[in-house]
Design a protein around this motif. Structure first.
Motif, PDB file in Angstrom:
ATOM      1  N   ARG A   1       0.730  -1.223   0.458  1.00 33.69           N
ATOM      2  CA  ARG A   1       0.050   0.112  -0.076  1.00 33.69           C
ATOM      3  C   ARG A   1       0.961   1.891   0.191  1.00 33.69           C
ATOM      4  O   ARG A   1       0.597   2.266  -0.692  1.00 33.69           O
ATOM      5  N   VAL A   2       2.090   1.376   1.249  1.00 33.15           N
ATOM      6  CA  VAL A   2       2.723   1.902   0.977  1.00 33.15           C
ATOM      7  C   VAL A   2       3.570   2.525  -0.446  1.00 33.15           C
ATOM      8  O   VAL A   2       3.522   3.743  -0.494  1.00 33.15           O
ATOM      9  N   LEU A   3       4.040   1.891  -0.785  1.00 29.63           N
ATOM     10  CA  LEU A   3       4.692   1.673  -2.498  1.00 29.63           C
ATOM     11  C   LEU A   3       4.089   2.534  -3.396  1.00 29.63           C
ATOM     12  O   LEU A   3       3.889   3.755  -3.954  1.00 29.63           O
ATOM     13  N   ALA A   4       2.312   1.625  -2.985  1.00 28.99           N
ATOM     14  CA  ALA A   4       1.180   2.388  -4.512  1.00 28.99           C
ATOM     15  C   ALA A   4       1.275   3.865  -4.109  1.00 28.99           C
ATOM     16  O   ALA A   4       1.161   5.022  -5.189  1.00 28.99           O
ATOM     17  N   GLU A   5       1.094   4.096  -2.706  1.00 21.52           N
ATOM     18  CA  GLU A   5       0.424   6.068  -1.899  1.00 21.52           C
ATOM     19  C   GLU A   5       1.946   6.299  -2.700  1.00 21.52           C
ATOM     20  O   GLU A   5       1.930   7.858  -2.594  1.00 21.52           O
ATOM     21  N   LEU A   6       3.222   6.328  -2.352  1.00 22.06           N
ATOM     22  CA  LEU A   6       3.782   6.780  -2.683  1.00 22.06           C
ATOM     23  C   LEU A   6       4.472   7.438  -3.698  1.00 22.06           C
ATOM     24  O   LEU A   6       5.095   8.277  -4.456  1.00 22.06           O
ATOM     25  N   SER A   7       3.914   6.698  -4.994  1.00 25.26           N
ATOM     26  CA  SER A   7       4.153   6.024  -6.250  1.00 25.26           C
ATOM     27  C   SER A   7       5.735   7.042  -6.946  1.00 25.26           C
ATOM     28  O   SER A   7       5.585   7.927  -7.482  1.00 25.26           O
ATOM     29  N   LEU A   8       6.737   5.926  -6.302  1.00 22.12           N
ATOM     30  CA  LEU A   8       8.127   6.904  -6.680  1.00 22.12           C
ATOM     31  C   LEU A   8       9.027   5.552  -7.599  1.00 22.12           C
ATOM     32  O   LEU A   8       8.851   4.501  -6.892  1.00 22.12           O
ATOM     33  N   PRO A   9       9.237   5.719  -8.659  1.00 22.72           N
ATOM     34  CA  PRO A   9       9.907   4.761  -9.548  1.00 22.72           C
ATOM     35  C   PRO A   9      11.067   4.515  -9.100  1.00 22.72           C
ATOM     36  O   PRO A   9      12.042   4.923  -8.306  1.00 22.72           O
ATOM     37  N   GLY A  10      11.159   2.516  -8.619  1.00 21.77           N
ATOM     38  CA  GLY A  10      12.123   2.084  -8.122  1.00 21.77           C
ATOM     39  C   GLY A  10      12.057   2.830  -6.809  1.00 21.77           C
ATOM     40  O   GLY A  10      12.996   1.105  -6.335  1.00 21.77           O
ATOM     41  N   ALA A  11      11.260   2.347  -6.020  1.00 24.61           N
ATOM     42  CA  ALA A  11      11.124   2.104  -4.885  1.00 24.61           C
ATOM     43  C   ALA A  11      10.658   0.740  -4.450  1.00 24.61           C
ATOM     44  O   ALA A  11       9.812  -0.024  -4.958  1.00 24.61           O
ATOM     45  N   GLU A  12      11.310  -0.025  -3.536  1.00 23.75           N
ATOM     46  CA  GLU A  12      10.696  -1.177  -3.208  1.00 23.75           C
ATOM     47  C   GLU A  12      10.745  -1.637  -1.496  1.00 23.75           C
ATOM     48  O   GLU A  12      10.862  -1.113  -0.983  1.00 23.75           O
ATOM     49  N   ALA A  13       9.828  -3.154  -1.508  1.00 17.26           N
ATOM     50  CA  ALA A  13       9.504  -2.941   0.083  1.00 17.26           C
ATOM     51  C   ALA A  13      11.579  -4.313  -0.065  1.00 17.26           C
ATOM     52  O   ALA A  13      11.576  -4.301   0.021  1.00 17.26           O
ATOM     53  N   VAL A  14      11.869  -4.249   1.630  1.00  8.05           N
ATOM     54  CA  VAL A  14      12.061  -4.758   1.696  1.00  8.05           C
ATOM     55  C   VAL A  14      12.189  -4.967   3.155  1.00  8.05           C
ATOM     56  O   VAL A  14      11.945  -4.566   4.514  1.00  8.05           O
ATOM     57  N   PHE A  15      11.963  -7.064   2.973  1.00  8.89           N
ATOM     58  CA  PHE A  15      11.490  -7.587   4.608  1.00  8.89           C
ATOM     59  C   PHE A  15      12.877  -7.589   5.347  1.00  8.89           C
ATOM     60  O   PHE A  15      13.304  -8.420   5.128  1.00  8.89           O
ATOM     61  N   ASP A  16      11.563  -7.840   6.590  1.00  8.46           N
ATOM     62  CA  ASP A  16      12.940  -8.666   8.027  1.00  8.46           C
ATOM     63  C   ASP A  16      13.676  -9.510   7.346  1.00  8.46           C
ATOM     64  O   ASP A  16      12.731 -10.833   6.503  1.00  8.46           O
ATOM     65  N   PRO A  17      14.891  -9.678   7.385  1.00  7.51           N
ATOM     66  CA  PRO A  17      15.479 -10.739   6.846  1.00  7.51           C
ATOM     67  C   PRO A  17      15.830 -12.130   7.624  1.00  7.51           C
ATOM     68  O   PRO A  17      16.271 -13.255   7.436  1.00  7.51           O
TER      69      PRO A  17
END
Length: 381
Positions: free
Chosen positions: A35-51
């Motif tokens: 949801r945050v990535l969709a609202e951010l609408s910034l090309p190349g932005a990515e989610a990084v999950f707990d390793p």
């Protein structure tokens, strides 16, 4: 790909600013990151999950992983977001504007409404100032932008010696502040805040801290930020939600032994306990609030705002006198409203206070006005 913004400085040879971003999340909250990535609408932005999602809860390893995606070769600045933020419209453009104004600083775009820095944020709203120094014992990291070179260095140092899952690991926000201070980096919170906290159930042990909203959020795009930064006042009136004490902090000698009870300070400024209580009871809406908030808690919140009024008047003479005329402005109204629920959030259901917004705004406003009129002894402020 990075979001870029041209420099408008006349004759500047500096390259345009550009922004990359990561959203740190636990796999169980991938919906939030998406949801945050969709609202951010910034090309190349990515989610990084707990390793190590099955390890004991800890934010440090996830923050280090998310920050490590910063690359000076891709952008001048990097934005870290958490998976439970509600971003303002056109957030990347506003973030880059703030980075242009403070290119070497670490910039937070959220401060929770009951923190020390929130007190400064309200003062900034009342005075039309765009940033405040961070005086929390941690760096607010719900939304944080830093130069990409610095971000990569901080990520490496955060990851150094971290086994990725040990119980009792240092929280990411405290590690961030420690490392930034070691590097001598200026730490600021922008006013108004550009993200709100969705306040989902905490995965890192913050459940007992009550609702944590922004002190001064705006969702609207195009906030006219400037380079102004609030000077740290000598005295900081604060309701310590961790202990339930209303105190005045000497920012030059900030140790618990030096914290003075706000009631005692106000008495020295000519407002005794009985007078303070009578002034509170005479305030419009006080009766309705007394039915929702314990009288002792309400008095502590009132006294804190009274003391803040005195500090605000000393810092920016005449600013309190204009607040009533400006109280209809959304940002000023928000700063007035958030004082009581922010201060008392672990003692009162903040959501239950929402129908009393008008009364809360009036109470804080009246307290500030009372404080601004106190005859504070010379040298106290």
């Amino acid at each position: 790909m990075a979001f870029a913004q041209n420099s408008e400085e006349s004759g500047s040879e500096k390259p345009p600013l550009s922004l990359t971003a990561t959203v740190m999340a636990h796999p169980s909250r991938s919906f939030g990151a998406e949801r945050v990535l969709a609202e951010l609408s910034l090309p190349g932005a990515e989610a990084v999950f707990d390793p190590r999602p099955d390890a004991p809860p800890g934010s440090l390893r996830t923050a280090a992983a998310a920050l490590s995606r910063a690359s000076p070769g891709k952008s001048t600045h990097h934005l870290l977001l958490q998976d439970d933020v509600l971003p303002a419209k056109e957030l990347p453009a506003s973030v880059l504007e703030c980075c242009r104004l403070h290119p070497d600083a670490a910039l937070s775009f959220f401060v929770e409404w009951g923190s020390r820095t929130a007190v400064l944020a309200r003062m900034a709203v009342f005075s039309g100032i765009s940033a405040v120094p961070v005086i929390n014992p941690y760096m607010p990291s719900l939304a944080l932008a830093m130069p990409s070179v610095l971000t990569a260095e901080i990520a490496e140092r955060m990851g150094r010696g971290n086994d990725g899952g040990a119980d009792g690991a240092e929280p990411d926000d405290r590690a961030l502040l420690r490392l930034l201070r070691e590097r001598g980096v200026r730490t600021l919170t922008m006013v108004p805040n550009l993200v709100e906290h969705d306040d989902l159930p905490s995965l890192t042990g913050n459940t007992g801290q009550g609702v944590r909203r922004s002190a001064c959020f705006t969702a609207e795009p195009g906030v006219p930020f400037d380079a102004s930064v609030l000077d740290l006042p000598r005295l900081l009136p604060f309701y310590a939600w961790t202990t339930g004490d209303a105190v005045v902090i000497d920012t030059a000698d900030d140790v618990p032994a030096a914290h003075r009870p706000t009631e005692e300070v106000l008495t020295g400024w000519g407002l005794g306990e009985d007078s303070a209580r009578r002034a509170l009871e005479a305030t419009s809406g006080a009766a309705a609030l007394a039915a929702a908030v314990r009288p002792d808690l309400l008095l502590d919140a009132w006294n804190t705002a009274v003391a803040l009024g005195a500090v605000q008047e000393h810092t920016d003479p005449g600013s309190v006198a204009t607040l009533r005329d400006r109280a209809g402005l959304p940002l000023v109204r928000r700063a007035l409203y958030t004082h009581v629920p922010g201060a008392l959030r672990v003692f009162v259901d903040a959501v239950s206070l929402e129908p009393l917004e008008e009364e809360l705004v009036e109470l804080t406003l009246a307290a500030l006005e009372l404080g601004a009129g106190l005859d504070v002894p010379r040298g106290e402020l």
